[in-house]
Design an enzyme around this catalytic site. Structure first.
Site, PDB file in Angstrom:
ATOM      1  N   ASP A 283      12.709   0.272   1.238  1.00  0.00           N
ATOM      2  CA  ASP A 283      12.007   1.364   1.694  1.00  0.00           C
ATOM      3  C   ASP A 283      13.241   2.304   2.430  1.00  0.00           C
ATOM      4  O   ASP A 283      12.721   3.496   2.436  1.00  0.00           O
ATOM      5  CB  ASP A 283      11.125   0.905   2.729  1.00  0.00           C
ATOM      6  CG  ASP A 283       9.837   0.493   2.276  1.00  0.00           C
ATOM      7  OD1 ASP A 283       9.544   1.187   1.202  1.00  0.00           O
ATOM      8  OD2 ASP A 283       9.319  -0.217   2.911  1.00  0.00           O
TER       9      ASP A 283
ATOM     10  N   LYS B 234     -17.957   6.715   9.358  1.00  0.00           N
ATOM     11  CA  LYS B 234     -18.364   5.317   9.693  1.00  0.00           C
ATOM     12  C   LYS B 234     -16.931   4.542  10.291  1.00  0.00           C
ATOM     13  O   LYS B 234     -16.825   3.815  11.294  1.00  0.00           O
ATOM     14  CB  LYS B 234     -18.694   4.538   8.708  1.00  0.00           C
ATOM     15  CG  LYS B 234     -19.387   2.965   8.650  1.00  0.00           C
ATOM     16  CD  LYS B 234     -20.072   2.741   7.469  1.00  0.00           C
ATOM     17  CE  LYS B 234     -20.446   1.239   7.804  1.00  0.00           C
ATOM     18  NZ  LYS B 234     -20.786   0.769   6.515  1.00  0.00           N
TER      19      LYS B 234
ATOM     20  N   CYS C 253      27.986  -0.228 -12.124  1.00  0.00           N
ATOM     21  CA  CYS C 253      28.281  -1.527 -11.376  1.00  0.00           C
ATOM     22  C   CYS C 253      28.554  -2.804 -12.315  1.00  0.00           C
ATOM     23  O   CYS C 253      29.441  -2.628 -13.236  1.00  0.00           O
ATOM     24  CB  CYS C 253      27.527  -2.070 -10.198  1.00  0.00           C
ATOM     25  SG  CYS C 253      28.406  -2.913  -9.171  1.00  0.00           S
ATOM     26  N   LEU C 254      27.695  -3.578 -12.403  1.00  0.00           N
ATOM     27  CA  LEU C 254      27.936  -4.592 -13.577  1.00  0.00           C
ATOM     28  C   LEU C 254      27.714  -3.934 -14.997  1.00  0.00           C
ATOM     29  O   LEU C 254      28.456  -4.238 -15.742  1.00  0.00           O
ATOM     30  CB  LEU C 254      26.752  -5.623 -13.714  1.00  0.00           C
ATOM     31  CG  LEU C 254      26.741  -6.696 -14.740  1.00  0.00           C
ATOM     32  CD1 LEU C 254      27.750  -7.719 -14.586  1.00  0.00           C
ATOM     33  CD2 LEU C 254      25.389  -7.704 -14.693  1.00  0.00           C
TER      34      LEU C 254
ATOM     35  N   GLU D 116      23.076   5.899  -8.110  1.00  0.00           N
ATOM     36  CA  GLU D 116      21.581   6.096  -7.809  1.00  0.00           C
ATOM     37  C   GLU D 116      21.240   6.319  -6.512  1.00  0.00           C
ATOM     38  O   GLU D 116      20.277   6.732  -6.006  1.00  0.00           O
ATOM     39  CB  GLU D 116      20.846   5.106  -8.570  1.00  0.00           C
ATOM     40  CG  GLU D 116      21.148   3.562  -8.123  1.00  0.00           C
ATOM     41  CD  GLU D 116      22.428   2.734  -8.655  1.00  0.00           C
ATOM     42  OE1 GLU D 116      23.319   3.228  -9.169  1.00  0.00           O
ATOM     43  OE2 GLU D 116      22.203   1.511  -8.787  1.00  0.00           O
TER      44      GLU D 116
ATOM     45  N   LYS E  64     -15.239  -1.950   5.238  1.00  0.00           N
ATOM     46  CA  LYS E  64     -15.227  -3.299   6.279  1.00  0.00           C
ATOM     47  C   LYS E  64     -13.748  -3.833   6.488  1.00  0.00           C
ATOM     48  O   LYS E  64     -13.369  -4.094   7.661  1.00  0.00           O
ATOM     49  CB  LYS E  64     -16.347  -4.126   5.578  1.00  0.00           C
ATOM     50  CG  LYS E  64     -16.412  -5.421   6.533  1.00  0.00           C
ATOM     51  CD  LYS E  64     -16.964  -5.069   7.869  1.00  0.00           C
ATOM     52  CE  LYS E  64     -18.548  -5.014   7.693  1.00  0.00           C
ATOM     53  NZ  LYS E  64     -19.243  -4.897   8.932  1.00  0.00           N
TER      54      LYS E  64
ATOM     55  N   GLN F  69     -11.739  -1.666   8.767  1.00  0.00           N
ATOM     56  CA  GLN F  69     -12.492  -1.837  10.064  1.00  0.00           C
ATOM     57  C   GLN F  69     -12.089  -2.971  10.795  1.00  0.00           C
ATOM     58  O   GLN F  69     -11.681  -3.247  12.074  1.00  0.00           O
ATOM     59  CB  GLN F  69     -14.100  -1.952  10.246  1.00  0.00           C
ATOM     60  CG  GLN F  69     -14.599  -0.783   9.917  1.00  0.00           C
ATOM     61  CD  GLN F  69     -16.179  -1.095   9.753  1.00  0.00           C
ATOM     62  OE1 GLN F  69     -16.740  -1.929  10.233  1.00  0.00           O
ATOM     63  NE2 GLN F  69     -17.038  -0.134   8.759  1.00  0.00           N
TER      64      GLN F  69
ATOM     65  N   LEU G  41       0.868  -1.184  -0.018  1.00  0.00           N
ATOM     66  CA  LEU G  41       0.025   0.014   0.073  1.00  0.00           C
ATOM     67  C   LEU G  41       0.894   1.152  -0.017  1.00  0.00           C
ATOM     68  O   LEU G  41       0.102   2.362  -0.054  1.00  0.00           O
ATOM     69  CB  LEU G  41      -0.975  -0.067   1.169  1.00  0.00           C
ATOM     70  CG  LEU G  41      -2.106  -1.029   1.291  1.00  0.00           C
ATOM     71  CD1 LEU G  41      -2.818  -0.823   2.525  1.00  0.00           C
ATOM     72  CD2 LEU G  41      -3.079  -0.617   0.077  1.00  0.00           C
TER      73      LEU G  41
ATOM     74  N   HIS H 202      27.637   2.362  -7.291  1.00  0.00           N
ATOM     75  CA  HIS H 202      26.116   2.702  -7.674  1.00  0.00           C
ATOM     76  C   HIS H 202      25.889   4.497  -7.190  1.00  0.00           C
ATOM     77  O   HIS H 202      25.262   4.416  -6.179  1.00  0.00           O
ATOM     78  CB  HIS H 202      25.134   1.918  -6.481  1.00  0.00           C
ATOM     79  CG  HIS H 202      25.441   0.504  -6.989  1.00  0.00           C
ATOM     80  ND1 HIS H 202      24.444  -0.165  -8.141  1.00  0.00           N
ATOM     81  CD2 HIS H 202      26.064  -0.475  -6.733  1.00  0.00           C
ATOM     82  CE1 HIS H 202      24.732  -1.045  -8.237  1.00  0.00           C
ATOM     83  NE2 HIS H 202      26.004  -1.440  -7.396  1.00  0.00           N
TER      84      HIS H 202
HETATM   85  N1  GLN Z   1      28.010  -9.109 -10.321  1.00  0.00           N
HETATM   86  C1  GLN Z   1      28.902  -8.050 -10.181  1.00  0.00           C
HETATM   87  C2  GLN Z   1      30.024  -8.006  -9.170  1.00  0.00           C
HETATM   88  O1  GLN Z   1      29.599  -8.791  -8.274  1.00  0.00           O
HETATM   89  C3  GLN Z   1      28.185  -6.766  -9.998  1.00  0.00           C
HETATM   90  C4  GLN Z   1      27.525  -6.385  -8.960  1.00  0.00           C
HETATM   91  C5  GLN Z   1      26.618  -5.344  -9.207  1.00  0.00           C
HETATM   92  O2  GLN Z   1      26.044  -5.036 -10.131  1.00  0.00           O
HETATM   93  N2  GLN Z   1      26.166  -4.886  -8.050  1.00  0.00           N
HETATM   94  O3  GLN Z   1      31.126  -7.697  -9.060  1.00  0.00           O
END
Ligand code: GLN
Length: 559
Positions: free
Chosen positions: A95, A248, A407-408, A535, A214, A217, A39, A533
């Site tokens: 999260d 309600k 990364c990968l 991101e 309901k 509730q 949710l 990463h």
């Molecule tokens: N599998 C790759 C490694 O372990 C890349 C890992 C990833 O993309 N987070 O180095």
């Protein structure tokens, strides 16, 4: 960077926290869920944190997950979604990403606790003899451990308010012990210091044309059966909630109508704090705790963000070439980072999901990528789909399509360059092609011999030095950066000179120059890839420089 958290004696700690006056005790908000999973409890917690932070409070958010895993590191991202990595190397629930993005704070591994960690700590204590010959039971030893980890996180910094999300829904067998621990909290610290928020859903019945209360509730009744009377209901619905339904719900749940906060399905999750604010949830919380706001409320920058999101903007097609495409939550932080960069550049993100395996098996022609403005290859593990990703990377390189590898995505870009530019035909990664004689990506020295899974990769924030004159250096606007990692394999230094001689720029390394952290191709509109990463460090209103640079390049070069 990864360290094991040593849990200590919870009973003694909880007792100390209950009696001592010199330890600051933050107010606690417990958020539970009912009716359905999925949710948006995480978004609700993050949004509450957002509006409370605007009142000048220092806010922390923590999630308890009833899974028996020790952390999210061993969960399948295709089923559970992204594994979010914290600066201190915690492999956490996705999260945590919402919490960080809505709070604009860096959280720690202590903000994500799974049942496996709790039980392991209890059993370890039992072996150490800390329970002094007593029987070890769910109540009190496990509930005490849950509360001790709650207070550990709540008091790690001088927080004013600590929000606790309990994963799953009320009534789940595995969640009972967590709900019981939360119930006990009000006895420990006083009812006025704990606020119980319950998130419910009102389904819409087509036949009668109304939203039904309901199930909500019943869910509150389940909660009250275990001794928790919610103070606030956050009510999710895909349809408007009429006043009479609120009345309600109030009658049947013993929650006052002003504490029933409608949360309709929104165009963007980033609107949620503004909706909560509109219904006065912030005031309600302060009133319950008997506290005054610490700063004049100002959420102007967030309102501006939502306004920008809602504006009609040209679309920008970005391809994500991945393999966990049945569960888009796997790429949660990535898609949020791309959106943020798009908004910052007056665009709306249109993701073109490309299944790498389909390219690999030739079910999909790589030339379909011609229609996109940019290509991203995100992180991943294992061989499946890697050849399809390499084909897509080659297409981006040869067709001057902006490319961002994560990364990968950096490891595969290195392999592609080695094979097709440096003519190392069998260039491969040791991860999925152990027999190749040219492992341009190989196991990290520090990872050799590690056979335990979970918490054992190179994890968390590590420093990186950027090369002067590189695109990365220009985008970050500084030389020394810190980014989050989660990997076992790395660029093999044996091939550094060969690949550099062919035009690959090593634009980022660890400060000791031992590990390659970033690569780029200078004579390409945008070809940048990182071992880390980025991101995880992007914020909805502060795009990460690499994503911002990538989106700017796609606009300049392709649309
Ligand atoms: N599998 C790759 C490694 O372990 C890349 C890992 C990833 O993309 N987070 O180095």
């Amino acid at each position: 960077m990864s360290q094991n958290t040593k849990e200590t004696n919870p009973q003694a700690e909880n007792k100390a926290r209950g009696s001592s006056t010199d330890i600051k005790k933050p107010k606690i908000i417990v958020v539970t869920g009912g009716v359905l999973s999925g949710l948006g409890k995480g978004i609700a917690c993050a949004s509450m944190g957002n509006i409370l932070k605007r009142q000048g409070f220092k806010v922390n958010i923590q999630k308890f997950d009833p899974y028996l895993n020790s952390d999210a590191g061993t969960l399948n991202p295709g089923e559970h979604g992204e594994c979010f990595v914290t600066d201190d190397g915690g492999e956490t629930d996705l999260d945590l990403g919402h919490y960080e993005r809505f709070l604009n704070e860096k959280l720690t591994r202590d903000s994500s606790v799974m049942a496996g960690r709790i039980y392991a700590a209890v059993i370890e204590n039992e072996r150490k003899g800390l329970y002094l010959g007593k029987t070890v039971q769910v109540i009190p030893q496990v509930t005490d451990m849950i509360k001790s980890l709650l207070w550990k996180a709540a008091q790690s910094v001088n927080y004013d308010i600590h929000i606790v999300e309990i994963g799953g829904t009320v009534g789940d067998y595995e969640g009972v012990v967590f709900h019981e621990a939360m119930r006990q909290l009000h006895l420990d610290v006083g009812r006025e210091n704990v606020l119980y928020v319950h998130l419910v859903f009102l389904p819409y019945l087509e036949a009668s044309g109304e939203v039904k209360s309901k199930p909500a509730q019943n869910s509150v009744r389940d909660l009250r059966n275990i001794g928790i009377q919610p103070d606030v209901l956050v009510v999710r619905s895909d349809y408007p909630i009429p006043e009479k339904v609120v009345v309600k719900l109030a009658q049947f749940t013993n929650v006052t109508p002003d504490a029933i906060v409608p949360m309709p399905t929104l165009e963007s999750v980033y609107e949620a704090p503004l909706v909560m604010q509109k219904y006065g949830l912030d005031k309600l919380i302060l009133k319950h705790f008997g506290i005054e706001q610490k700063a004049k409320f100002n959420n102007g920058h967030w309102e501006k963000l939502v306004k920008t999101i809602k504006q009609v903007k040209p679309k920008l097609k970005i391809a994500i070439v991945g393999k966990y495409l049945d569960m888009k939550d796997t790429y949660m932080s990535l898609t949020e980072a791309l959106k943020s960069a798009c908004w910052n550049n007056g665009r709306d993100l249109e993701i073109i999901w490309v299944d790498a395996e389909e390219i690999e098996k030739k079910k999909l022609s790589v030339t379909t990528l011609k229609k996109v403005a940019g290509i991203v290859v995100p992180g991943g593990f294992g061989k499946r789909g890697t050849e399809g990703k390499i084909t897509a990377i080659r297409f981006a390189r040869e067709n001057n399509i902006p490319y961002l590898g994560l990364c990968l995505g950096m490891q595969l870009a290195t392999i592609e360059f080695a094979r097709n530019v440096a003519c190392i035909a069998d260039a491969a990664s040791e991860e999925f092609n152990p027999k190749s004689t040219n492992h341009v990506i190989h196991i990290m020295e520090s990872q050799k011999g590690i056979d335990r899974k979970g918490g054992t990769m190179r994890l968390g924030a590590w420093p990186c030095t950027l090369k002067n004159g590189s695109r990365a250096r220009e985008l970050y606007g500084k030389k020394d950066i810190t980014e989050r990692h989660r990997h076992r394999f790395e660029f093999n230094n044996f091939y550094r000179e060969t690949l550099e001689a062919k035009g690959l720029l090593i634009s980022g390394t660890t400060p000791d120059n031992k590990l390659v952290e970033m690569i780029e191709i200078p004579d390409h509109p945008f070809f940048i890839a990182s071992q880390f990463h980025p991101e995880f460090n992007s914020r909805p209103n502060v795009p990460h420089p690499l994503f911002d640079g990538f989106v700017k390049a796609t606009i300049k070069d392709r649309s």
